[in-house]
Design a protein around this motif. Sequence first.
Motif, PDB file in Angstrom:
ATOM      1  N   ARG A   1       0.836  -1.215   0.000  1.00  0.00           N
ATOM      2  CA  ARG A   1       0.000   0.000   0.000  1.00  0.00           C
ATOM      3  C   ARG A   1       0.868   1.262   0.000  1.00  0.00           C
ATOM      4  O   ARG A   1       2.065   1.216   0.305  1.00  0.00           O
ATOM      5  CB  ARG A   1      -0.905   0.002   1.237  1.00  0.00           C
ATOM      6  N   PRO A   2       0.276   2.418  -0.328  1.00  0.00           N
ATOM      7  CA  PRO A   2       1.029   3.666  -0.218  1.00  0.00           C
ATOM      8  C   PRO A   2       1.588   3.844   1.191  1.00  0.00           C
ATOM      9  O   PRO A   2       1.009   3.340   2.170  1.00  0.00           O
ATOM     10  CB  PRO A   2      -0.014   4.739  -0.539  1.00  0.00           C
ATOM     11  N   ASN A   3       2.682   4.584   1.266  1.00  0.00           N
ATOM     12  CA  ASN A   3       3.399   4.720   2.523  1.00  0.00           C
ATOM     13  C   ASN A   3       2.530   5.281   3.653  1.00  0.00           C
ATOM     14  O   ASN A   3       2.678   4.896   4.816  1.00  0.00           O
ATOM     15  CB  ASN A   3       4.622   5.617   2.290  1.00  0.00           C
ATOM     16  N   ALA A   4       1.614   6.181   3.306  1.00  0.00           N
ATOM     17  CA  ALA A   4       0.770   6.791   4.339  1.00  0.00           C
ATOM     18  C   ALA A   4      -0.116   5.737   5.005  1.00  0.00           C
ATOM     19  O   ALA A   4      -0.324   5.754   6.232  1.00  0.00           O
ATOM     20  CB  ALA A   4      -0.084   7.891   3.733  1.00  0.00           C
TER      21      ALA A   4
ATOM     22  N   LEU B   1       7.445  -4.782   5.960  1.00  0.00           N
ATOM     23  CA  LEU B   1       8.226  -3.683   5.392  1.00  0.00           C
ATOM     24  C   LEU B   1       7.367  -2.982   4.341  1.00  0.00           C
ATOM     25  O   LEU B   1       6.563  -3.626   3.662  1.00  0.00           O
ATOM     26  CB  LEU B   1       9.490  -4.230   4.730  1.00  0.00           C
ATOM     27  N   SER B   2       7.560  -1.678   4.230  1.00  0.00           N
ATOM     28  CA  SER B   2       6.783  -0.924   3.237  1.00  0.00           C
ATOM     29  C   SER B   2       7.475  -0.998   1.877  1.00  0.00           C
ATOM     30  O   SER B   2       8.628  -0.597   1.741  1.00  0.00           O
ATOM     31  CB  SER B   2       6.651   0.532   3.681  1.00  0.00           C
ATOM     32  N   LEU B   3       6.734  -1.502   0.894  1.00  0.00           N
ATOM     33  CA  LEU B   3       7.245  -1.519  -0.485  1.00  0.00           C
ATOM     34  C   LEU B   3       6.065  -1.192  -1.419  1.00  0.00           C
ATOM     35  O   LEU B   3       5.509  -2.071  -2.075  1.00  0.00           O
ATOM     36  CB  LEU B   3       7.860  -2.885  -0.817  1.00  0.00           C
TER      37      LEU B   3
ATOM     38  N   ARG C   1      -6.655  10.069   0.309  1.00  0.00           N
ATOM     39  CA  ARG C   1      -6.266   8.859   1.046  1.00  0.00           C
ATOM     40  C   ARG C   1      -4.993   8.218   0.490  1.00  0.00           C
ATOM     41  O   ARG C   1      -4.622   7.116   0.889  1.00  0.00           O
ATOM     42  CB  ARG C   1      -7.402   7.856   1.131  1.00  0.00           C
ATOM     43  N   GLY C   2      -4.364   8.899  -0.476  1.00  0.00           N
ATOM     44  CA  GLY C   2      -3.023   8.500  -0.902  1.00  0.00           C
ATOM     45  C   GLY C   2      -2.958   7.399  -1.930  1.00  0.00           C
ATOM     46  O   GLY C   2      -1.890   6.808  -2.111  1.00  0.00           O
ATOM     47  N   LEU C   3      -4.050   7.093  -2.614  1.00  0.00           N
ATOM     48  CA  LEU C   3      -3.982   6.052  -3.652  1.00  0.00           C
ATOM     49  C   LEU C   3      -3.160   6.573  -4.823  1.00  0.00           C
ATOM     50  O   LEU C   3      -3.379   7.681  -5.302  1.00  0.00           O
ATOM     51  CB  LEU C   3      -5.382   5.678  -4.144  1.00  0.00           C
TER      52      LEU C   3
END
Lengths: 155, 152
Positions: A72-75, A86-88, B95-97
């Motif tokens: 998913r997006p970092n936010a 881990l964020s990817l 929401r950052g999509l």
Amino acid sequence: MRRSASGAAVVLLTGLLVGTAANLVAPRRIPWTQDWTQHLTSQAATSGLRIVELADVRNLVRDGATLIFDARPNAEYGAGHLPGALSLPVDDFDALYPQFAPLLGPSTPLLVYCSGEECDESLLLGRQLHAQGHTNILLFPGGYGAWTTAEGGAP
Amino acid sequence: MKPRVAVWAACAILAAVFIAAALPKIAHPDAFALAIYRHHLAPPGLINALAIYLPWLELVAAIALLAPRLRAGAAWVILLMLVLFTAAVAYNVHRGLDITCGCFSVSSEGPRIGWRKVAENLGLIAIAVFVLLRSTALDATRVMSPAASSAP
């Protein structure tokens, strides 16, 4: 006002009629309805990814031998994620993958997930990893939504 | 610029934008359905129906804008679509999509949605409101003085 309403009705009805006719005869017509909730599962099977369910993911998280990637997006990752993930973000793959590459062998077990059945970032990330030569990729279709529902939202 | 010329110019802009938006979706309804799916807003059971009907609605409304008798109704339909599209894009940017719009191309590659796209849509909404208000006023003028509207 009456003229506006009748004009709008003509536009809507014409759009409906032409749309219906086009989807009956067009060579690229699509089904009237489709089970998009199964989109992830069916596409994963044809992309060389294995599906895992919540119980399997619990075991993988507990064992710690599988690298878990949040697509998913970092936010959204910052707002909460699976333990040890881990964020990817799939859209930052080209920029971020080189940081992870030294940690990953071709058969290292990798788990990818996104928000849930309605998203496909995990599928896209899994395909990207597969294209890099990784052969042991697991996809968790329930994603963070299923995890928080089952675990009470603990990040 | 005379009011009628301004209305024609505004209609031409909206019609061109909506025709350009409709044609790729009509040509590739399967890819457009995937673009709708990636917005994660439409109920899964409605995604294909939206992919089938929305492009044709855009095309018919764009053509109807150029017909004076249908102009006000078409402007309502276009305004409604623009408000829904803009709300969807704004919510997903918020929401950052990180997805493509699916507005003028159904490819999953290309520019991502952002506040610039929202601003562009707000500009189109302003044009649609202008067309709607002027068309309604011109219709009212015709009703008040039918002789004037039939004068050469």
